[in-house]
Write a protein that holds these residues in place. Structure first.
Motif, short mmCIF file in Angstrom:
data_model
loop_
_atom_site.label_atom_id
_atom_site.label_comp_id
_atom_site.label_asym_id
_atom_site.label_seq_id
_atom_site.Cartn_x
_atom_site.Cartn_y
_atom_site.Cartn_z
N ASP A 636 0.86 -1.18 0.00
CA ASP A 636 0.00 0.00 0.00
C ASP A 636 0.90 1.24 0.00
OD1 ASP A 636 -2.11 1.69 0.15
OD2 ASP A 636 -2.92 0.92 2.02
N PHE A 637 0.83 2.06 -1.06
CA PHE A 637 1.81 3.11 -1.32
C PHE A 637 2.03 4.04 -0.13
CE2 PHE A 637 3.01 7.35 -2.78
CZ PHE A 637 4.15 7.07 -3.52
N ALA A 638 1.01 4.79 0.26
CA ALA A 638 1.21 5.84 1.26
C ALA A 638 1.67 5.31 2.62
CB ALA A 638 -0.07 6.67 1.40
N PRO A 639 1.03 4.28 3.19
CA PRO A 639 1.52 3.77 4.48
C PRO A 639 2.95 3.26 4.41
CG PRO A 639 -0.70 2.95 4.03
CD PRO A 639 -0.23 3.61 2.78
N GLU A 640 3.33 2.65 3.28
CA GLU A 640 4.68 2.15 3.16
C GLU A 640 5.69 3.28 3.01
OE1 GLU A 640 6.09 -0.99 3.55
OE2 GLU A 640 4.10 -1.17 4.46
N VAL A 641 5.33 4.34 2.30
CA VAL A 641 6.21 5.51 2.22
C VAL A 641 6.45 6.06 3.61
CG1 VAL A 641 6.32 7.93 1.48
CG2 VAL A 641 5.70 6.15 -0.17
N GLU A 642 5.40 6.13 4.42
CA GLU A 642 5.56 6.61 5.79
C GLU A 642 6.47 5.69 6.59
OE1 GLU A 642 2.01 7.99 7.90
OE2 GLU A 642 0.90 7.80 6.02
#
Length: 682
Positions: A636-642
Motif C-alpha cells: 500500500d503506497f502511502a503507508p509504506e512511504v511513511e
C-alpha cells in the motif's frame, strides 16, 4: 533603511573583530600522547564499573583526537575526562536527550537564518545587488562547531558518544537497537575540527557558485539558424542545464522537426561545455545567436562578442580550493572521501565499480536498439535523455502546459493543492493535511529545489520556477520531484523516533522518493495511463535514466580525483581535462550503444559547479527507486512511504535491509530491463 545600515555596520564590526582575533590566535596542535590516553582509560576504568570497557576506551581516544593545546594540557585533558565521563546508563540517556534537544534548536535556527538570508538569491524578489550576495554567502553557524570546542561541550559529547567508522557501523548494524543507532549518530557530530574561517569561506564560495548557475539562462527566442530563422517562442528562457535538457525531452513527439530543435539545443550545450558561448548571450536577450556557427547579431547585423572564457571551470576550481582547506582537519582527508565514505557512507571506489559494471551490461545495447527502432533513426548524443518510455512522451507539451498553467497560475495555487495531491497518492486526510501544513511553496529564480526544515515547528520549502503566464509543464514536473523531497524531509523529521536519526542515510534516498513522486506527475494531473505495457516501459525509463546519470556521476568523480592529482591546475587546464574525461567515458560506455564517438555531453550538468560531488546521489537514487518501486507493487503506497522514511538516517545498507530485506544492487534492474526490452520488441 535603518535596519539595513544596522546590519551592514554589524557585518563590518564582525569582520574587523574577527580579523583582529585571527592575527593573535595561538596555533592549534594536537597535544595528547598515547601514554596519556592509556593512563586516562586506566583511571576511568578504576573509577567506574562499566559494562562496556571498549566503549569507554573509544570515547577517551575520540576525545583525545580532537583535543588541542589551546584546550588545555594533558593533565587538564585527563581531569576533564574524569569529571565528565558518564558511566551510569540512565544519566547517559538523560544527557543524550538534552543534547538532542539543544542540537535541534541550534541546527534548526541556523538553517532558518540561512534560508531567510538567501531568499533574495533564490526567489524573485527584485534585482540582486552585491549586499544580497554578501549576506547570502554569510554562514551564521560557521562558528558553532568552533565555539562548542572552546566551551568543551564538544569534548563532553565526544567522550560519551564516540565516533564509529563506516566499517564499524556496518559490522554493528544487525545488533544495534534504535537508541544505539541514535547514540552512534551523535558520535558523528564531532569528527573534525575545521576552523570557522574555512567553513565561512566554503559557504561564500558555494553561494557564489549557486548564483552563477541561477543566472545562467539562455534566451531561446534569440537563437537563429544560418537564415536568421528562429524556432523557439520569443519569451522562452531556459536555465542551464535543467531546462535545456527538459527542452530536448519535450521534442520527442515531434518527429524530424523535433530532431532539428534538439540539435540546436545540443549545440548550445556544447558551447557551454567548451566555454565558447558569447558572454553577452548568457542571461540576456539583447543579441541573436547562431549556436552552430557561434555568430552573433544585433538587430540582424553581425557583431563581435567575447566568449565567456573559463568562468564555468573557475567556479569548480574555487570550490575545490575552498573544500581542500578542510582536508588537514578531517579524518576523511579529501573532499571525495568526505562526500562518499562520510556523506553517502558508500566509498568512491565501490560507487565507481558499481557504475562501471552497470554501464558495461549488454542489456544497454538491447535497450539502445529498441530506442533506435522506436525513433526510426540512428541514435543522437542527446538521446541519453530519451523520454519516449514515459507516458507523457506521446502527449504534446503545449497541451500539458495549458493544463498546468490553468491549474497553477502562481505558487499559492500549488501550495493550496498539496494536501489534495497527497490524497490522490493514498495518504489519509489527516496525514495529507499534516504534511501539507509543513511545506510551503515559493517561486524560484532557478530551476527549483527542496529545502527541508531542521527542527520541528519550521516548514520545508518547495521552490519551483513559475513564470507570469503560470507554471509550465517543465516547472510542474520539477515541482513534483521537489515535493517528493519535501514529503521525505517532513516524515523523517517529525515521525522518526530520535532527532539524531532524522533524515535519510544519504541524499540518494531522498532522491529515490523524489523520483517516485515525479513518475506519478500525470496521475496527479488526473491523466490515467491504461497502457498494458506500462510497467515494462517504466522499468526501461528508469534503466535508461540510470545509464545517463551514472556516466555524469563518474565524470564528476574522476574530475575531483584529477583535481587532487593536479591541485595547482588553472581553469583552462581543468576545462581540457573535463572534456577529455567526458569523451573517454563516452567512448568506453556510450559509443558501443550509440555508435557515435567523442561526444562531450556528459559535462553539461550544472551540479558539477553548484553542488560539488553530489551527482552520484542521483545514480544511487535511481537504483534505490527501482528497488523501492518493485517493493511497492505489492504494498500500500502511502503507508509504506511513511514506514520507509521514518526509519531515519542509519547507514544505506542497514536501511535497505530493514526496509526491503536486500542490499543496494544493480542485478534486478538489469535483469528486468532485459525482459522489458524483449517484451516491448515483440
Amino acid at each position: 533603511m535603518k535596519n539595513y545600515l544596522t546590519l551592514l555596520i554589524m557585518a563590518i564590526i564582525f569582520s574587523s573583530c574577527y580579523n583582529s582575533d585571527s592575527n593573535t590566535q595561538q596555533k592549534e596542535v594536537a597535544n595528547i600522547t598515547a601514554a596519556t590516553v592509556d593512563a586516562t582509560i586506566d583511571k576511568l576504568t578504576n573509577m567506574h564499573n562499566v559494562a562496556d570497557a571498549d566503549l569507554l576506551a573509544r570515547g577517551v581516544k575520540h576525545a583525545a583526537s580532537l583535543w588541542r593545546n589551546v584546550d588545555g594540557t594533558e593533565a587538564e585533558f585527563q581531569a576533564f575526562c574524569e569529571a565528565y565521563f558518564i558511566a551510569d546508563e540512565m544519566q547517559k540517556e538523560l544527557m543524550f536527550n538534552k543534547v538532542s534537544r539543544n542540537l535541534e534548536i541550534l541546527y534548526g535556527h541556523f538553517n532558518k537564518i540561512i534560508l531567510d538570508l538567501q531568499r533574495p538569491l533564490h526567489e524573485p524578489m527584485g534585482d540582486i545587488i552585491d549586499i544580497d550576495k554578501a549576506f547570502g554567502g554569510f554562514s551564521a553557524g560557521s562558528h558553532l562547531t568552533s565555539d562548542l570546542y572552546r566551551n568543551k561541550l564538544a569534548f563532553n559529547i565526544a567522550l560519551n558518544f564516540p565516533y564509529y567508522t563506516l566499517t564499524e557501523k556496518e559490522q554493528n548494524a544487525a545488533s544495534w537497537s534504535r537508541k544505539e543507532w541514535a547514540y552512534a549518530r551523535m558520535g558523528d557530530v564531532f569528527t573534525a575540527r575545521v576552523p570557522a574561517e574555512i567553513l565561512q569561506n566554503v559557504s561564500e564560495i558555494s553561494s557564489a557558485s549557486e548564483m552563477y548557475i541561477a543566472n545562467y539562462n539562455i534566451y531561446m527566442g534569440q537563437l537563429v539558424d544560418d537564415d536568421m530563422k528562429t524556432y523557439f517562442p520569443e519569451d522562452m528562457v531556459l536555465l542551464s542545464h535543467w531546462n535545456l535538457r527538459d527542452e530536448i525531452k519535450s521534442h520527442y513527439s515531434k518527429g524530424a522537426d523535433g530532431v532539428q530543435l534538439q540539435g540546436m539545443v545540443y549545440e548550445v550545450m556544447k558551447r557551454i561545455i567548451n566555454q565558447t558561448i558569447p558572454q553577452k548571450v548568457i542571461n540576456s536577450g539583447e543579441y541573436q545567436w547562431n549556436p552552430e556557427t557561434n555568430q552573433t547579431f544585433k538587430d540582424g547585423q553581425p557583431v563581435e562578442l567575447t566568449n565567456e572564457g573559463n568562468d564555468r571551470y573557475q567556479q569548480i576550481i574555487n570550490n575545490f580550493h575552498a573544500m581542500r582547506q578542510m582536508d588537514e582537519f578531517s579524518p576523511l582527508n579529501t573532499a571525495v572521501k568526505r562526500a562518499f565514505a562520510g556523506g553517502m557512507e558508500i566509498t568512491q571506489a565501490d560507487a565507481e565499480k558499481l557504475f562501471t559494471e552497470f554501464m558495461s551490461s549488454e542489456e544497454l545495447k538491447q535497450v539502445g536498439e529498441l530506442i533506435k527502432k522506436r525513433l526510426g533513426r540512428d541514435l543522437k548524443p542527446w538521446d541519453i535523455w530519451y523520454d519516449g518510455f514515459k507516458a507523457r512522451s506521446s502527449i504534446d507539451e503545449d497541451a500539458l502546459n495549458t493544463i498546468t498553467r490553468t491549474r497553477y497560475p502562481n505558487a499559492k495555487a500549488l501550495d493550496d493543492d498539496l494536501a489534495n495531491l497527497l490524497l490522490k497518492l493514498g495518504f489519509t486526510k489527516e496525514k495529507a493535511q499534516f504534511l501539507s501544513d509543513r511545506i510551503d511553496v515559493d517561486p524560484a529564480r532557478g530551476s527549483g529545489h527542496a529545502w527541508g526544515a531542521s527542527m520541528k515547528g519550521e516548514t520545508a520549502h518547495l521552490r519551483t520556477r513559475i513564470p507570469d503566464s503560470g507554471m509550465d509543464y517543465k516547472g510542474y514536473n520539477i515541482a513534483i520531484h521537489e515535493f517528493g523531497h519535501n514529503v521525505e524531509q517532513t516524515i523523517s523529521l517529525y515521525d522518526v523516533d530520535y532527532y539524531m536519526l532524522n533524515g535519510v542515510p544519504n541524499t540518494a534516498f531522498t532522491e529515490a522518493l523524489a523520483f517516485i513522486f515525479q513518475k506519478r506527475d500525470l496521475e496527479l494531473l488526473d491523466m490515467k495511463n491504461d497502457n498494458p505495457e506500462k510497467d515494462a516501459l517504466q522499468t526501461l525509463d528508469n534503466f535508461w535514466s540510470t545509464y545517463e546519470i551514472m556516466g555524469v556521476s563518474l565524470l564528476d568523480q574522476r574530475m575531483w580525483l584529477w583535481l587532487y592529482a593536479n591541485p595547482d591546475a588553472t581553469a583552462e587546464q581543468l576545462k581540457v581535462a573535463v572534456e577529455d574525461i567526458a569523451v573517454d567515458i563516452w567512448n568506453e560506455f556510450y559509443a558501443p550503444v550509440f555508435g557515435i564517438k567523442d561526444q562531450p555531453i556528459l559535462a553539461i550538468y550544472s551540479h558539477m559547479i553548484n553542488s560539488p560531488i553530489y551527482l552520484s546521489n542521483y545514480a544511487f537514487g535511481h537504483l534505490i527507486q527501482f528497488q523501492v518501486e518493485q517493493y511497492l507493487k505489492t504494498a500500500d503506497f502511502a503507508p509504506e512511504v511513511e514506514r520507509l522514511f521514518k526509519i531515519g538516517s542509519i547507514t544505506p545498507n542497514a536501511w535497505m535491509q530493514e526496509s526491503l530485506k536486500e542490499d543496494i544492487s544493480i542485478v534486478s534492474i538489469i535483469e528486468e530491463a532485459g525482459k522489458a526490452a524483449a517484451n516491448i520488441s515483440q
